[in-house]
Scaffold this motif. Sequence first.
Motif, PDB file in Angstrom:
ATOM      1  N   ALA A 184       0.828  -1.218   0.000  1.00  0.00           N
ATOM      2  CA  ALA A 184       0.000   0.000   0.000  1.00  0.00           C
ATOM      3  C   ALA A 184       0.858   1.263   0.000  1.00  0.00           C
ATOM      4  CB  ALA A 184      -0.924  -0.012   1.204  1.00  0.00           C
ATOM      5  N   PHE A 185       2.155   1.123   0.251  1.00  0.00           N
ATOM      6  CA  PHE A 185       3.013   2.313   0.357  1.00  0.00           C
ATOM      7  C   PHE A 185       4.226   2.211  -0.578  1.00  0.00           C
ATOM      8  CE2 PHE A 185       0.969   1.631   4.473  1.00  0.00           C
ATOM      9  CZ  PHE A 185       0.230   2.804   4.562  1.00  0.00           C
ATOM     10  N   PRO A 186       3.987   2.310  -1.885  1.00  0.00           N
ATOM     11  CA  PRO A 186       5.134   2.220  -2.797  1.00  0.00           C
ATOM     12  C   PRO A 186       6.067   3.413  -2.581  1.00  0.00           C
ATOM     13  CG  PRO A 186       3.145   2.903  -3.985  1.00  0.00           C
ATOM     14  CD  PRO A 186       2.725   2.601  -2.592  1.00  0.00           C
ATOM     15  N   GLY A 187       7.364   3.156  -2.627  1.00  0.00           N
ATOM     16  CA  GLY A 187       8.317   4.259  -2.495  1.00  0.00           C
ATOM     17  C   GLY A 187       9.025   4.262  -1.157  1.00  0.00           C
ATOM     18  N   GLY A 188       8.712   3.359  -0.277  1.00  0.00           N
ATOM     19  CA  GLY A 188       9.470   3.246   0.974  1.00  0.00           C
ATOM     20  C   GLY A 188       8.821   3.943   2.148  1.00  0.00           C
ATOM     21  N   PRO A 189       9.238   3.585   3.368  1.00  0.00           N
ATOM     22  CA  PRO A 189       8.611   4.089   4.595  1.00  0.00           C
ATOM     23  C   PRO A 189       8.834   5.583   4.811  1.00  0.00           C
ATOM     24  CG  PRO A 189      10.551   2.748   5.102  1.00  0.00           C
ATOM     25  CD  PRO A 189      10.343   2.651   3.636  1.00  0.00           C
ATOM     26  N   ALA A 190       9.979   6.099   4.388  1.00  0.00           N
ATOM     27  CA  ALA A 190      10.279   7.518   4.655  1.00  0.00           C
ATOM     28  C   ALA A 190       9.224   8.417   4.014  1.00  0.00           C
ATOM     29  CB  ALA A 190      11.659   7.859   4.125  1.00  0.00           C
ATOM     30  N   GLN A 191       8.797   8.035   2.818  1.00  0.00           N
ATOM     31  CA  GLN A 191       7.849   8.846   2.048  1.00  0.00           C
ATOM     32  C   GLN A 191       6.447   8.857   2.699  1.00  0.00           C
ATOM     33  OE1 GLN A 191       8.220   7.829  -2.091  1.00  0.00           O
ATOM     34  NE2 GLN A 191       6.328   8.922  -2.554  1.00  0.00           N
ATOM     35  N   HIS A 192       6.102   7.754   3.381  1.00  0.00           N
ATOM     36  CA  HIS A 192       4.749   7.612   3.904  1.00  0.00           C
ATOM     37  C   HIS A 192       4.678   7.660   5.435  1.00  0.00           C
ATOM     38  CE1 HIS A 192       3.151   6.691  -0.036  1.00  0.00           C
ATOM     39  NE2 HIS A 192       4.195   5.902  -0.223  1.00  0.00           N
ATOM     40  N   GLY A 193       5.821   8.051   6.043  1.00  0.00           N
ATOM     41  CA  GLY A 193       5.917   8.021   7.510  1.00  0.00           C
ATOM     42  C   GLY A 193       4.744   8.692   8.204  1.00  0.00           C
ATOM     43  N   GLU A 194       4.430   9.931   7.809  1.00  0.00           N
ATOM     44  CA  GLU A 194       3.383  10.699   8.501  1.00  0.00           C
ATOM     45  C   GLU A 194       2.005  10.075   8.292  1.00  0.00           C
ATOM     46  OE1 GLU A 194       1.477  12.932  10.956  1.00  0.00           O
ATOM     47  OE2 GLU A 194       3.643  12.647  10.910  1.00  0.00           O
ATOM     48  N   LYS A 195       1.798   9.573   7.064  1.00  0.00           N
ATOM     49  CA  LYS A 195       0.513   8.940   6.746  1.00  0.00           C
ATOM     50  C   LYS A 195       0.303   7.710   7.635  1.00  0.00           C
ATOM     51  CE  LYS A 195      -1.986   7.829   2.526  1.00  0.00           C
ATOM     52  NZ  LYS A 195      -1.795   7.528   1.098  1.00  0.00           N
ATOM     53  N   ILE A 196       1.371   6.912   7.768  1.00  0.00           N
ATOM     54  CA  ILE A 196       1.272   5.702   8.592  1.00  0.00           C
ATOM     55  C   ILE A 196       1.039   6.090  10.056  1.00  0.00           C
ATOM     56  CG2 ILE A 196       2.565   3.698   9.442  1.00  0.00           C
ATOM     57  CD1 ILE A 196       3.948   3.590   6.703  1.00  0.00           C
ATOM     58  N   ARG A 197       1.766   7.133  10.485  1.00  0.00           N
ATOM     59  CA  ARG A 197       1.586   7.590  11.879  1.00  0.00           C
ATOM     60  C   ARG A 197       0.124   7.974  12.139  1.00  0.00           C
ATOM     61  NH1 ARG A 197       5.856   8.275  15.083  1.00  0.00           N
ATOM     62  NH2 ARG A 197       7.849   7.958  14.028  1.00  0.00           N
ATOM     63  N   GLN A 198      -0.471   8.678  11.150  1.00  0.00           N
ATOM     64  CA  GLN A 198      -1.862   9.123  11.325  1.00  0.00           C
ATOM     65  C   GLN A 198      -2.808   7.923  11.418  1.00  0.00           C
ATOM     66  OE1 GLN A 198      -2.546  12.288  12.054  1.00  0.00           O
ATOM     67  NE2 GLN A 198      -4.574  11.469  12.517  1.00  0.00           N
ATOM     68  N   ILE A 199      -2.558   6.924  10.563  1.00  0.00           N
ATOM     69  CA  ILE A 199      -3.403   5.718  10.606  1.00  0.00           C
ATOM     70  C   ILE A 199      -3.283   5.071  11.983  1.00  0.00           C
ATOM     71  CG2 ILE A 199      -3.634   3.357   9.702  1.00  0.00           C
ATOM     72  CD1 ILE A 199      -2.704   4.474   6.959  1.00  0.00           C
ATOM     73  N   LEU A 200      -2.026   4.972  12.472  1.00  0.00           N
ATOM     74  CA  LEU A 200      -1.812   4.321  13.769  1.00  0.00           C
ATOM     75  C   LEU A 200      -2.381   5.138  14.916  1.00  0.00           C
ATOM     76  CD1 LEU A 200       1.780   2.906  13.216  1.00  0.00           C
ATOM     77  CD2 LEU A 200      -0.351   1.618  13.371  1.00  0.00           C
ATOM     78  N   ARG A 201      -2.279   6.479  14.808  1.00  0.00           N
ATOM     79  CA  ARG A 201      -2.860   7.365  15.835  1.00  0.00           C
ATOM     80  C   ARG A 201      -4.366   7.118  15.946  1.00  0.00           C
ATOM     81  NH1 ARG A 201      -0.268  12.067  13.349  1.00  0.00           N
ATOM     82  NH2 ARG A 201       1.839  12.022  14.193  1.00  0.00           N
ATOM     83  N   ASN A 202      -5.014   7.093  14.765  1.00  0.00           N
ATOM     84  CA  ASN A 202      -6.469   6.867  14.757  1.00  0.00           C
ATOM     85  C   ASN A 202      -6.822   5.519  15.367  1.00  0.00           C
ATOM     86  OD1 ASN A 202      -6.936   9.317  13.643  1.00  0.00           O
ATOM     87  ND2 ASN A 202      -7.121   8.573  11.541  1.00  0.00           N
ATOM     88  N   LYS A 203      -6.017   4.518  15.026  1.00  0.00           N
ATOM     89  CA  LYS A 203      -6.264   3.169  15.559  1.00  0.00           C
ATOM     90  C   LYS A 203      -6.152   3.185  17.082  1.00  0.00           C
ATOM     91  CE  LYS A 203      -5.273  -0.376  12.228  1.00  0.00           C
ATOM     92  NZ  LYS A 203      -4.591  -1.622  12.043  1.00  0.00           N
ATOM     93  N   LYS A 204      -5.088   3.825  17.568  1.00  0.00           N
ATOM     94  CA  LYS A 204      -4.869   3.859  19.018  1.00  0.00           C
ATOM     95  C   LYS A 204      -5.994   4.614  19.718  1.00  0.00           C
ATOM     96  CE  LYS A 204      -0.045   3.148  19.799  1.00  0.00           C
ATOM     97  NZ  LYS A 204       1.006   3.516  20.721  1.00  0.00           N
TER      98      LYS A 204
END
Lengths: 171, 405
Positions: free
Chosen positions: B360-380
């Motif tokens: 779901a995140f082509p281009g590596g973790p650095a590029q999508h770091g904030e997006k992933i953080r937001q998803i995890l924040r919402n989950k938490k």
Amino acid sequence: MATDEHLRAGRLVFYSDTVNQIDALLKEFLRLSKSKSAYFIDRDGHLVTQMGETSGVNPEALAALVAGSFSATRELARVLGEPEFHSMAHKGDNCQIQIALVGKRSMIAIVFDGSTTAGMVALYCKELSDKVAKILDIAERQQAMHHKEEEVVDESYTTSLQEKLDRLFED
Amino acid sequence: MVQINFAKKEVSCKLVYYGPGMSGKTTNLQIIHQKAPQEAKGDLIAIATEGDRTLFFDFLPLDLGKVKGMNTKFQLYTVPGQVYYASTRKLVLQGADGVVFVADSQKKKLEENLESLKDLENTLKEHGIDIKTFPVVIQWNKRDLPDAAEVPWLEEKINWLKAPTTEAVAARGDGVMATLKTTAKLVLDKMNEKGGGIAASTPPPPAQTAVKKEEQVVALVNGDKITRSYFLNYCQTQYRLATQGEVEDFRKFAREEELAWLNSLINYLLLMQEAKKNSLVVDRKLVEAHIAQMMRKYGTREKFDQWMASRNLTLDNIKNEAVKNAVTNAVLKQKVPDLATAAEPSDDEVNGYYATHQQAFPGGPAQHGEKIRQILRNKKKRKLLEGLYASLREKSKITLFEDKL
């Protein structure tokens, strides 16, 4: 639980926390404006709360007359093509009264004497009216979800009230 | 409009005496003032002309004292009867909870009575009220006059409303209190939403038929009722808010869906009860910010309005949703004061999430770091919220009436 529409249409509910907040604002207003007393009244003429030197004044009569005269003023505005008059004032030898509209369905009446001026009262009154309107706005939104206390007017209340009416009012 | 003031522990109702000129409205109030016990009555205020005709209104407050812990008041008003005071009558009628129509029993007054009743109907209509569903009691006054018509004749000619009626000779005080009591009972029935225009003397219908299906209770949450109509309204609004494509005018939900919505509504009600218990006040700015954020999603106000219209949503629905959001955040913040820290994902969690969702995140973790953080924040945050619901449910009394769904 009733719907929001039903609540808005059917009855006007004031919870303690709302009235306490309004009381605090009225108290502060009286201190700043040096007015004698302040009355918060709903459009239908029911007194909601009062602060200051209110002894010797019949608050219910005052509320009914203020609401009545403000209604008349609204019609006067309509006749003159004005959407609404936001405030009105009466001046006597010793006492003056300033009435300001709060939101769509309530008003504040301020009684003051020579210790202050009409300008000073009007200035603080505008601020007061805006603050109270905000409190009412929030209260109204929250009201849609709080119904528990409203159930005071239930079947047992009705029965008790009917018994009381029969006892007090005999032909 | 009935005012319930919990700060003063007071219930206040407004009754208006209506009717043609000289029919005895003011006399009714004067008699009540004379006969009511001292402790129950206030001053009678009259705004009259020099000839003692009512100019604006008469006003008599009645204090019935404490009823079930609530100080109960009736405020009685009269209107001027003369035809040319129509605008004044409209003002006084505003916010009335019930009307006593004082009719003059004399045959020669038939036209005046009918005209005044029609005027009442029209004035109520101007306030958005249908006279047929409003508490009105007709008092046949002046029964002692030689020209007084027989009651059946008056009923037939005037009472097309089929309103409850009383007979009176107000000037002698006869029937005045009975009229007041009949009206008060009718208003109380209406307040209880059981009688609603039913004659006070009519026995109430059996319990099964008295409660409309829409008003049946589907759940009780610490004593707060969730009625079927409120619940259906909630389901439709949530469905319209969540659906991306076309929405149906009225969606029928499967039983499982209904139960899920009901649980969600119960959770929200628990939050509201908790907020109220802790005297939490929703910050208006937060509500406005939420609405502004929603509007921004659609670019312009016009597009936002179009989106609302396409979903049959009103601005009130959006405001309620914003309040819901603000209340949820406020209660959660109170329970978890360091919410920002508690909901912040660690680097390990971000990397772990990326590892399992790489596609779901082509281009590596650095590029999508904030997006992933937001998803995890919402989950938490959701998890914290679920914990909060669970703890609130543990100490609550919740009853479901699934058969009423």
